[in-house]
Enzyme design. Sequence first.
Site, mmCIF file in Angstrom:
data_model
loop_
_atom_site.group_PDB
_atom_site.id
_atom_site.type_symbol
_atom_site.label_atom_id
_atom_site.label_comp_id
_atom_site.label_asym_id
_atom_site.label_seq_id
_atom_site.Cartn_x
_atom_site.Cartn_y
_atom_site.Cartn_z
ATOM 1 N N CYS A 2 -3.271 -2.455 4.997
ATOM 2 C CA CYS A 2 -2.507 -2.876 3.816
ATOM 3 C C CYS A 2 -1.920 -1.704 3.035
ATOM 4 O O CYS A 2 -2.420 -0.592 3.055
ATOM 5 C CB CYS A 2 -3.345 -3.743 2.885
ATOM 6 S SG CYS A 2 -3.967 -5.243 3.659
ATOM 7 N N GLY A 3 -0.843 -1.991 2.332
ATOM 8 C CA GLY A 3 -0.188 -1.015 1.476
ATOM 9 C C GLY A 3 0.053 -1.587 0.097
ATOM 10 O O GLY A 3 0.321 -2.780 -0.053
#
Length: 296
Positions: A2-3
Amino acid sequence: MCGIVGLFLKGKRLESELGALVAAMLETMSERGPDSAGFAVFGEGEDGRVKLTLRLVDVDADSVLADAAGVLGCGVCGQMRETHLVLSIPAEEEVKARFWAEGRPDLVLVGVGNRMELYKEVGAPADVARRFGLQAMSGTHAIGHTRMATESAVTTAGAHPFSTGKDQCLVHNGSLSNHNDLRRRLRRGGMRFETENDSEVAAAYLTSRMAGGLSLGQALEAGLGELDGFYTFVCGTAGGFAVLRDPISCKPAVMAETDDYVAFGSEYRALVPLPDIESARVFEPEPAHVYAWERH
């Protein structure tokens, strides 16, 4: 993996560019989360009115608007963005509107606020941003998330941000080990959940603590003693923006601050599109330390 991205503007100079800047940041984080994306934008609210962001499921916007007007009165209007309808209603109709929306299986209540609009969908982050028109949006601050689903299915419901309170939302990178116990406790206190995602539990925890009178920063401080796991949170409220990493802080994070803005990215390259980034104070947020800014 995830970012996460976040951008909080300290003044009005860049407000018209907020969406374009966040869209560029979000696209840069595609490799950290290619399967779905979402973002919350805090724009200009209207006194005496509340916005409900609704995801439509196999139903057209015109019929939803007609039904809403019949239930809530003539003060209803809306704007359709791809699969989401932002319904603007008189503030005194909020409780009735929530009850109406939650009673329709073809509607998903994504977020509620005077200023906040929240959008999320399955797909590549750049496509999600384009479909909802993020680049043209303006406002004071926004947070976004690109998801790589490692513990659950790829669904729109499982995408971030999560919102469990009015003008309040959260994005999360990491994993909570005690989210099932917290979910049971919060349900006993009246909280409702749409997913099994631990990030929704984190958002609900903050909502419950803020409902008890704590500020966003204080609620995050309290979470250090009650939220177990490894995590990075970036949160937004109507006037605030905050970041917290757990005491171990194994997830990457970088921040930048100038006279005009505060920005967060899971990696520095997410911050590169920002103006004057070369002269910003760039730093890694410390473990177990709440960073919070407010704008009135």
